[in-house]
Design a protein around this motif. Structure first.
Motif, PDB file in Angstrom:
ATOM      1  N   THR A  47      46.481  37.139  47.071  1.00 32.48           N
ATOM      2  CA  THR A  47      46.015  38.356  46.393  1.00 32.48           C
ATOM      3  C   THR A  47      45.902  39.561  47.304  1.00 32.48           C
ATOM      4  OG1 THR A  47      43.693  37.722  46.756  1.00 32.48           O
ATOM      5  CG2 THR A  47      44.727  37.013  44.691  1.00 32.48           C
ATOM      6  N   THR A  96      54.516  48.977  43.071  1.00 32.83           N
ATOM      7  CA  THR A  96      55.426  47.881  42.764  1.00 32.83           C
ATOM      8  C   THR A  96      56.885  48.276  42.943  1.00 32.83           C
ATOM      9  OG1 THR A  96      55.440  48.497  40.430  1.00 32.83           O
ATOM     10  CG2 THR A  96      53.813  46.842  41.130  1.00 32.83           C
ATOM     11  N   GLU A 134      43.184  44.128  48.744  1.00 27.21           N
ATOM     12  CA  GLU A 134      42.961  42.993  47.852  1.00 27.21           C
ATOM     13  C   GLU A 134      43.176  43.428  46.415  1.00 27.21           C
ATOM     14  OE1 GLU A 134      42.429  39.808  48.145  1.00 27.21           O
ATOM     15  OE2 GLU A 134      42.494  39.830  50.337  1.00 27.21           O
ATOM     16  N   LEU A 160      45.981  42.114  44.508  1.00 28.79           N
ATOM     17  CA  LEU A 160      47.407  42.042  44.204  1.00 28.79           C
ATOM     18  C   LEU A 160      47.740  40.728  43.489  1.00 28.79           C
ATOM     19  CD1 LEU A 160      48.713  43.374  47.638  1.00 28.79           C
ATOM     20  CD2 LEU A 160      48.283  44.696  45.542  1.00 28.79           C
ATOM     21  N   GLN A 161      48.954  40.647  42.970  1.00 33.88           N
ATOM     22  CA  GLN A 161      49.401  39.456  42.266  1.00 33.88           C
ATOM     23  C   GLN A 161      50.073  38.484  43.239  1.00 33.88           C
ATOM     24  OE1 GLN A 161      48.853  38.758  38.906  1.00 33.88           O
ATOM     25  NE2 GLN A 161      47.509  40.551  39.213  1.00 33.88           N
ATOM     26  N   PRO A 162      49.932  37.174  43.014  1.00 33.23           N
ATOM     27  CA  PRO A 162      50.556  36.199  43.910  1.00 33.23           C
ATOM     28  C   PRO A 162      52.073  36.271  43.878  1.00 33.23           C
ATOM     29  CG  PRO A 162      48.847  35.169  42.579  1.00 33.23           C
ATOM     30  CD  PRO A 162      49.083  36.529  42.000  1.00 33.23           C
ATOM     31  N   GLU A 163      52.677  35.925  45.016  1.00 36.66           N
ATOM     32  CA  GLU A 163      54.125  35.796  45.180  1.00 36.66           C
ATOM     33  C   GLU A 163      54.856  37.001  44.591  1.00 36.66           C
ATOM     34  OE1 GLU A 163      57.441  32.212  45.113  1.00 36.66           O
ATOM     35  OE2 GLU A 163      55.675  32.056  43.817  1.00 36.66           O
ATOM     36  N   SER A 164      54.388  38.185  44.992  1.00 36.68           N
ATOM     37  CA  SER A 164      54.938  39.423  44.445  1.00 36.68           C
ATOM     38  C   SER A 164      55.306  40.382  45.562  1.00 36.68           C
ATOM     39  CB  SER A 164      53.930  40.093  43.512  1.00 36.68           C
ATOM     40  OG  SER A 164      53.653  39.268  42.395  1.00 36.68           O
ATOM     41  N   TYR A 177      55.659  44.149  47.068  1.00 31.18           N
ATOM     42  CA  TYR A 177      54.996  45.447  46.949  1.00 31.18           C
ATOM     43  C   TYR A 177      55.550  46.390  48.020  1.00 31.18           C
ATOM     44  CZ  TYR A 177      51.545  43.274  43.881  1.00 31.18           C
ATOM     45  OH  TYR A 177      50.927  42.632  42.840  1.00 31.18           O
ATOM     46  N   THR A 217      53.158  39.041  48.891  1.00 30.18           N
ATOM     47  CA  THR A 217      52.001  38.156  48.899  1.00 30.18           C
ATOM     48  C   THR A 217      52.444  36.696  48.865  1.00 30.18           C
ATOM     49  OG1 THR A 217      51.872  38.370  46.497  1.00 30.18           O
ATOM     50  CG2 THR A 217      50.461  39.815  47.803  1.00 30.18           C
ATOM     51  N   ALA A 261      50.329  31.478  44.576  1.00 31.51           N
ATOM     52  CA  ALA A 261      48.981  31.046  44.221  1.00 31.51           C
ATOM     53  C   ALA A 261      48.708  29.658  44.790  1.00 31.51           C
ATOM     54  CB  ALA A 261      48.820  31.039  42.711  1.00 31.51           C
TER      55      ALA A 261
END
Length: 530
Positions: free
Chosen positions: A64, A96, A124, A126-130, A132, A150, A153
């Motif tokens: 995150t 994004t 902090e 943020l979305q998992p495995e994304s 940016y 990132t 999860a």
């Protein structure tokens, strides 16, 4: 164990620590408030040039969040980076898209003089495995745009991890073409295993680069200002900047960030070396995308840490310098001795050992990756008739190595792979449970990467270490003549390693080729060339 700094070194350390703690705790403020506007107004109105000369970076990702880094340095080789006196507040934002249109997070962060005007934002939310993108702003100046990613999860069923690892990048031994090539890759992260800078004095002419070295960066660093100038020289490299801006880095150190072959705290009993080491630790923090928990307290810096990539992999980054005992058998190349088998002798220190063993036993992942600064596998220098070893490596600490390998051999620990720096050479090693018994089971694999630039284009280690390989049948591959980086792809079924080599480090625009590739099959320790 932390050292007590002698004399005024302790006072300087306390001042830096308190100021740095306050600065870092404010780093991720999510809105520009009237108070921070007042802080910004407190900076001298004197105009400044581009403050982002050292680029941007990210690191230590979580599912995150991520650390965002920059350092304000319009004149990086002047004291305080050429910044005017007073408070400096930097705006930051995360989007994004690379055009920075869809902003999802932002705020302000302090750039305190006590930390060399460095900025460490622990973002902090943020979305998992994304993927940016991020940038900083100071006054009217906007930084280059960085990209980061990132982690998946916790418990995610991840099918692939792509990363590279590097080490040993001596600026005056050559350019960094490997970083330029790396920046064109599609990687999840980069692991740096040490010798990010070198501590030796530098020629004004710039060595193999033939690029003038600013006077402030020439002396062998002793003071914090001199260490800052040394890092500024390295950070000014455009290819290193490009790699940092492209991928999150996960870093650890080896010896040259302080002093060649130093070990733990025993050398720091002199006031002079303790002060150099404290300054070196602070400069390292100031120039890396590290979290506030790594802010040094004199010669004590929390650097070992753990990242999990879903259920696929766990990465344990080790600190093999700070807690190390003095090599009991002597320095460098020396005969083995019984003292090294004393169970009280440690490479990692007792606290880090417990942390590592507990983490390995409870990981529950397919692959256990150990980010390691010096070679784990034995390198016998003179065959069965002799006992010469290199003691600034795990060979100098056989009891400590055996404790680690005993844990790795436990049924709960799956697919241990060491990724190692330091040697300026490439090795692929079968890691035996007990190197005193060559027929003992293979319990892990070790990939040792060559240097990014150290030793330049010279074939330094090939002629020296080549004849030794026959004494070490567990070494499946060796090359001592090339510079580059190591690319790894990890899936549930297999691990693939490719050694990416530069055609030269004498020029920035050198080419690249894959010199060799190896694979490890899930459940079968030991690499096979493909």
């Amino acid at each position: 164990m932390p050292l007590h700094l002698p004399g005024n070194a302790h006072l300087v350390d306390r001042r830096l620590f308190l100021a740095g703690t306050a600065a870092v705790s404010a780093a991720a403020t999510l809105a520009v408030t009237p108070a921070t506007r007042a802080d910004a107004a407190a900076v001298s109105a004197r105009p400044v040039g581009d403050p982002f000369t050292l680029g941007v970076a990210s690191g230590d990702p979580t599912p995150t969040g991520v650390v965002l880094w920059t350092r304000l340095a319009p004149k990086p080789f002047e004291p305080d980076g050429g910044m005017p006196p007073g408070h400096a507040v930097v705006e930051w934002r995360i989007a994004t898209d690379s055009g920075m249109r869809n902003i999802v997070l932002g705020g302000t962060a302090h750039a305190p003089a006590e930390l060399g005007r460095s900025v460490h934002v622990e973002a902090e939310g943020l979305q998992p495995e994304s993927e940016y993108f991020y940038e900083f702003k100071f006054r009217s100046h906007v930084s280059p745009t960085g990209r980061t990613k990132t982690l998946p999860a916790p418990g995610a069923d991840v099918q692939q991890l792509d990363f590279a690892f590097v080490s040993c990048q001596k600026w005056d031994d050559g350019f960094f073409p490997s970083y330029r090539h790396m920046a064109s890759e599609d990687l999840d992260l980069v692991v740096h295993l040490g010798d990010y800078v070198y501590e030796y004095g530098m020629s004004p002419s710039g060595g193999l680069r033939r690029t003038p070295v600013p006077a402030a960066a020439q002396p062998a660093p002793q003071t914090l200002e001199q260490w800052r100038a040394r890092y500024a020289l390295y950070k000014s490299d455009p290819d290193l900047q490009a790699a940092h801006a492209r991928f999150p880095f996960v870093v650890t150190w080896d010896d040259h960030e302080v002093k060649n072959d130093y070990a733990g705290g025993w050398e720091g009993q002199t006031a002079a070396f303790t002060a150099v080491r404290a300054a070196a630790y602070m400069a390292y923090y100031e120039h890396q995308p590290l979290r506030a928990r790594s802010l040094p307290r004199g010669t004590d810096m929390q650097l070992y840490r753990r990242l999990r990539y879903g259920r696929l992999a766990q990465l344990d980054m080790l600190d093999g310098r700070q807690y190390r005992d003095a090599p009991p058998c002597g320095w460098g190349e020396a005969p083995a001795c019984e003292a090294a088998y004393d169970p009280s002798i440690s490479m990692l220190g007792s606290a880090q050992e417990r942390w590592l063993y507990d983490g390995l036993r409870t990981a529950g992942v397919r692959w256990n990756i150990l980010g390691n600064n010096v070679m784990v596998s034995r390198l016998d220098h003179d065959g069965v008739e002799g006992e010469l070893l290199w003691h600034d490596a795990w060979d100098g600490f056989p009891a400590a190595r055996k404790r680690l390998l005993d844990v790795i051999a436990e049924p709960s620990v799956r697919n241990a792979v060491f990724v190692t720096g330091d040697w300026h050479s490439t090795f692929v090693n079968d890691v035996h449970l007990d190197f005193d018994r060559p027929g003992s089971p293979v319990v892990a694999t070790e990939f040792v990467g060559t240097s990014v630039s150290t030793n330049g284009d010279r074939a330094v280690y090939g002629p020296y270490y080549g004849p030794m390989i026959g004494f070490n049948p567990h070494i499946r591959f060796f090359d001592g003549d090339r510079r580059g980086y190591v690319r790894c792809r990890v899936t549930p079924e297999r691990w693939r390693t490719e050694f990416r080599m530069a055609t030269s480090v004498a020029t920035r625009d050198a080419g690249q080729y894959t010199h060799a590739a190896f694979e490890i099959e899930d459940g079968r320790p030991g690499a096979v060339r493909v």
